[in-house]
Design an enzyme around this catalytic site. Structure first.
Site, PDB file in Angstrom:
ATOM      1  N   GLU A 138       0.499  -1.455   0.142  1.00  0.00           N
ATOM      2  CA  GLU A 138      -0.114   0.399  -0.326  1.00  0.00           C
ATOM      3  C   GLU A 138       0.889   1.281  -0.039  1.00  0.00           C
ATOM      4  O   GLU A 138       0.747   2.320   1.367  1.00  0.00           O
ATOM      5  CB  GLU A 138      -1.236  -0.149   1.334  1.00  0.00           C
ATOM      6  CG  GLU A 138      -2.011  -1.487   1.037  1.00  0.00           C
ATOM      7  CD  GLU A 138      -2.418  -1.482   2.517  1.00  0.00           C
ATOM      8  OE1 GLU A 138      -2.462  -0.244   2.905  1.00  0.00           O
ATOM      9  OE2 GLU A 138      -3.805  -2.592   2.446  1.00  0.00           O
ATOM     10  N   GLU A 244      -5.623 -11.135  -1.553  1.00  0.00           N
ATOM     11  CA  GLU A 244      -6.754 -10.599   0.246  1.00  0.00           C
ATOM     12  C   GLU A 244      -7.388 -10.682  -0.004  1.00  0.00           C
ATOM     13  O   GLU A 244      -8.463  -9.682   0.227  1.00  0.00           O
ATOM     14  CB  GLU A 244      -5.801  -9.424   0.845  1.00  0.00           C
ATOM     15  CG  GLU A 244      -4.560  -9.598   1.188  1.00  0.00           C
ATOM     16  CD  GLU A 244      -4.143  -7.800   1.721  1.00  0.00           C
ATOM     17  OE1 GLU A 244      -4.765  -7.541   2.353  1.00  0.00           O
ATOM     18  OE2 GLU A 244      -2.922  -7.706   2.140  1.00  0.00           O
TER      19      GLU A 244
HETATM   20  C1  GLA Z   1      -4.178  -4.811   4.733  1.00  0.00           C
HETATM   21  C2  GLA Z   1      -3.413  -5.856   4.710  1.00  0.00           C
HETATM   22  C3  GLA Z   1      -3.754  -6.988   5.435  1.00  0.00           C
HETATM   23  C4  GLA Z   1      -4.879  -6.737   6.243  1.00  0.00           C
HETATM   24  C5  GLA Z   1      -5.726  -6.268   5.773  1.00  0.00           C
HETATM   25  C6  GLA Z   1      -7.027  -6.328   6.726  1.00  0.00           C
HETATM   26  O1  GLA Z   1      -5.305  -5.272   3.285  1.00  0.00           O
HETATM   27  O2  GLA Z   1      -3.005  -5.836   3.587  1.00  0.00           O
HETATM   28  O3  GLA Z   1      -2.327  -7.252   5.878  1.00  0.00           O
HETATM   29  O4  GLA Z   1      -4.324  -6.204   7.827  1.00  0.00           O
HETATM   30  O5  GLA Z   1      -5.390  -5.092   5.296  1.00  0.00           O
HETATM   31  O6  GLA Z   1      -6.854  -6.314   8.024  1.00  0.00           O
END
Ligand code: GLA
Length: 343
Positions: A138, A244
């Site tokens: 991010e 994710e």
């Molecule tokens: C982000 C992070 C993850 C996790 C998610 C939600 O996407 O990359 O490691 O913490 O948030 O918890």
């Protein structure tokens, strides 16, 4: 639900996807025992959900807390699963010793040193056992700027990203190195991601892949956006991991305290969203090499506290009792005519 749709759940999700991509789940060491049956049957990849995050693994300068991450990596090695390391640098879940106002890490030189120690120690410890790393997580700004204003950016400058990839590469030359991002299906963010990757490639920074986080909902995203994002990254010559994935039963703007009477309809929409997503991923399996869910079952999901604290959500493929959901059957059903063709 077991046995529905003409097959017993003796089938395995990851075996059904053999020849397409690996199927992963994010877990912490403490989850392995609870989920071992499901992990063994359905998943051939795991990601560290929290155990490798900075504040957990490196709580004081020079002191690393290896217990949980060691257990996870040992489990992955022992059970022959692909292991995704997550994440070397992120602006959240950072320890006070770096981010507090009293920190004594203030110069570019010292901050780079801390970063190098962090990355080199972790990556070299798991050399040959962690197959890929989300080196940076991010890092693109969502609003005004280009790169997010993190501690690393503020003190080191834009090249902190280059350095992070180089340190990881030196510590394990064979590990696949990723940039992991969310909202890349949105045009502006996608362009920024591509600009950054192009810059990195031009400077010969060792980057091998882009992680598409994939925190979605029953109303979002459109399949044409999912396709466009994959095609855009593929043109950069990198592999893609969906890192994710989850599909919330709530639209993001919906801040009600709990689900209403329409829960059944929402579950149907979730099932269809999962079906369509996996249908698209299969079409791009030459570049999409891993699809990882952000969790195993609905008994434990970060969405129970986001964006509304304490509101139960159910975004995964197994329910709160660890039983397969209709969405699981949907993704294992290729060419399921009841969903029609993805738009
Ligand atoms: C982000 C992070 C993850 C996790 C998610 C939600 O996407 O990359 O490691 O913490 O948030 O918890």
């Amino acid at each position: 639900m077991e046995g529905k749709r003409g097959f017993e759940l003796t089938k395995s999700l990851c075996k059904e996807y053999k020849g397409f991509f690996k199927i992963g789940a994010a877990v912490d060491a403490e989850d392995i025992f609870r989920y071992q049956g499901i992990l063994q049957q359905h998943f051939n990849s795991i990601t560290s959900e929290n155990d490798m995050k900075f504040e957990k693994i490196h709580p004081e300068r020079g002191r690393f807390a290896w217990d949980a991450s060691d257990k996870l990596v040992e489990y992955a090695t022992r059970s022959g699963k692909y292991m995704r390391g997550h994440t070397l640098l992120w602006h959240e879940q950072m320890p006070g010793w770096i981010c507090d106002e009293n920190t004594d890490i203030l110069t570019r030189e010292d901050t780079l040193k801390v970063m190098e120690e962090h990355i080199s120690e972790i990556v070299s410890r798991y050399k040959g056992r962690v197959n890929c790393w989300d080196v940076v997580n991010e890092v693109i700004d969502n609003d005004d700027g280009f790169l997010r204003k993190t501690r690393w950016f503020d003190i080191i400058g834009e090249d902190y990203i280059d350095k992070a990839f180089h340190y990881a590469r030196e510590a394990d030359p064979k590990a696949q190195l990723f940039l992991n991002e969310f909202n890349g299906n949105q045009q502006e963010k996608q362009e920024r991601i591509c600009t950054l990757v192009e810059r990195l490639k031009k400077k010969r920074v060792p980057i091998h892949g882009i992680g598409i986080q994939g925190h979605y909902s029953i109303a979002y995203p459109k399949m044409e956006e999912v396709r466009a994002e994959i095609e855009r990254y593929a043109r950069l010559g990198l592999q893609i991991h969906i890192t994710e994935l989850d599909v919330s039963l709530f639209e993001y703007s919906d801040r009600r305290p709990h689900l209403g009477v329409d829960v059944f309809e929402r579950q149907k929409r979730q099932e269809e969203m999962y079906y369509r997503l996996f249908e698209v991923y299969r079409q791009y399996s030459d570049v999409v090499t891993n699809v990882t869910l952000w969790g195993v079952a609905d008994d434990d999901t970060w969405l129970d506290d986001f964006p509304v604290k304490g509101r139960k959500d159910a975004p995964l493929l197994f329910d709160v009792d660890l039983k397969p959901k209709a969405a699981l059957y949907a993704v294992m059903e290729f060419g399921g005519e009841q969903y029609g063709t993805a738009s």
